[in-house]
Design an enzyme around this catalytic site. Structure first.
Site, PDB file in Angstrom:
ATOM      1  N   GLU A 109     -14.839 -10.152  -5.038  1.00 58.82           N
ATOM      2  CA  GLU A 109     -13.513  -9.819  -4.537  1.00 58.82           C
ATOM      3  C   GLU A 109     -12.849 -11.016  -3.855  1.00 58.82           C
ATOM      4  OE1 GLU A 109     -11.753  -7.258  -5.106  1.00 58.82           O
ATOM      5  OE2 GLU A 109     -13.252  -5.942  -5.999  1.00 58.82           O
TER       6      GLU A 109
ATOM      7  N   GLU B  29      -1.805  -6.291  -6.792  1.00 62.34           N
ATOM      8  CA  GLU B  29      -2.271  -7.648  -6.490  1.00 62.34           C
ATOM      9  C   GLU B  29      -1.394  -8.730  -7.108  1.00 62.34           C
ATOM     10  OE1 GLU B  29      -6.327  -7.941  -7.606  1.00 62.34           O
ATOM     11  OE2 GLU B  29      -7.025  -6.493  -6.110  1.00 62.34           O
TER      12      GLU B  29
ATOM     13  N   GLU C  87      -9.308 -12.238  -5.400  1.00 56.05           N
ATOM     14  CA  GLU C  87      -8.089 -12.031  -4.623  1.00 56.05           C
ATOM     15  C   GLU C  87      -7.549 -13.307  -3.992  1.00 56.05           C
ATOM     16  OE1 GLU C  87      -8.286  -8.835  -1.835  1.00 56.05           O
ATOM     17  OE2 GLU C  87      -8.607  -7.324  -3.384  1.00 56.05           O
TER      18      GLU C  87
ATOM     19  N   ALA D 106     -10.746  -7.438  -0.107  1.00 56.01           N
ATOM     20  CA  ALA D 106     -11.646  -6.286  -0.146  1.00 56.01           C
ATOM     21  C   ALA D 106     -11.603  -5.647  -1.523  1.00 56.01           C
ATOM     22  CB  ALA D 106     -11.252  -5.259   0.919  1.00 56.01           C
TER      23      ALA D 106
ATOM     24  N   ARG E 222       0.856  -1.185   0.000  1.00 55.59           N
ATOM     25  CA  ARG E 222       0.000   0.000   0.000  1.00 55.59           C
ATOM     26  C   ARG E 222       0.891   1.233   0.000  1.00 55.59           C
ATOM     27  NH1 ARG E 222      -4.814  -1.468  -1.920  1.00 55.59           N
ATOM     28  NH2 ARG E 222      -6.004  -2.828  -0.512  1.00 55.59           N
TER      29      ARG E 222
END
Length: 208
Positions: free
Chosen positions: A95, A145, A99, A78, A66
């Site tokens: 999601e 990701e 993910e 999320a 992040r």
């Protein structure tokens, strides 16, 4: 009964200061206590997150870089509510699959989180997903990701990390401590959670 009160002051003037790919920044003027106030507001589409729990009392976490936070954070799966007309539950299911390559057969609403009510409209609905199973095919992942690690982590280990100041994602902290509180009261994980279709009134697009 202790509860937040939904209801905003009328916006008397609005100015868009910045238009971004995901969110905008607007200046709002409103009156409070007889005084006209101007505040800058980050206008966010909202999001969903999934506390996916298996039969071993483990939660599925993702470890994602992040950039604004300046590091790689452990988080719940999320994603944004940025598809017009998409139901929040459908977004959460999507999601989780995209993910983590997982699906779940049982879903409940766990908590709703205002991440920064003093500056942002972002509200996140966190679902509790159980009866989890692996999907036969893996999803292609891009950008942050692409390097994202996924891991099943015992609930007690996450609580210890949260209380030890080793975790920082607000949604993960809120959800895990909520589950731990239910356990401390003697509730099974799903018994104290809410129906999956409980009203999402704090999200303006899903207000009933």
């Amino acid at each position: 009964m202790l509860a937040d009160a939904l209801g905003s002051q009328p916006v008397l003037a609005r100015e868009r200061l910045f238009a971004g790919r995901v969110w905008d920044v607007e200046a709002h003027e409103f009156e409070l206590g007889g005084t006209r106030i101007r505040r800058e507001v980050l206008v966010h589409p909202g999001a969903v997150a999934v506390a996916a729990m298996n039969a071993r009392d483990e939660l599925m976490l993702v470890h994602q870089y992040r950039h604004p936070a300046g590091g790689t954070l452990w988080e719940l799966p999320a994603g944004l509510l940025d598809v017009d007309g998409e139901d929040p539950l459908a977004a959460a299911q999507r999601e989780l699959a995209e993910e983590t390559d997982l699906a779940a057969d049982s879903w409940q609403t766990l908590i709703d989180v205002s991440t920064s009510g003093g500056g942002s409209t972002e509200i996140i609905r966190v679902y509790l997903a159980t009866d989890v199973r692996e999907l036969p095919d893996a999803f292609d992942r891009f950008h942050e990701e692409a390097e994202m690690e996924t891991r099943w982590v015992p609930l007690d280990e996450i609580v210890d990390a949260a209380l030890g100041l080793r975790l920082h994602n607000a949604t993960l902290l809120s959800a895990v401590l909520a589950i731990a509180a239910m356990r401390a009261r003697g509730d099974a994980p799903g018994l104290a959670a809410h129906p999956v279709d409980v009203p999402f009134d704090w999200h303006v697009a899903h207000r009933q």
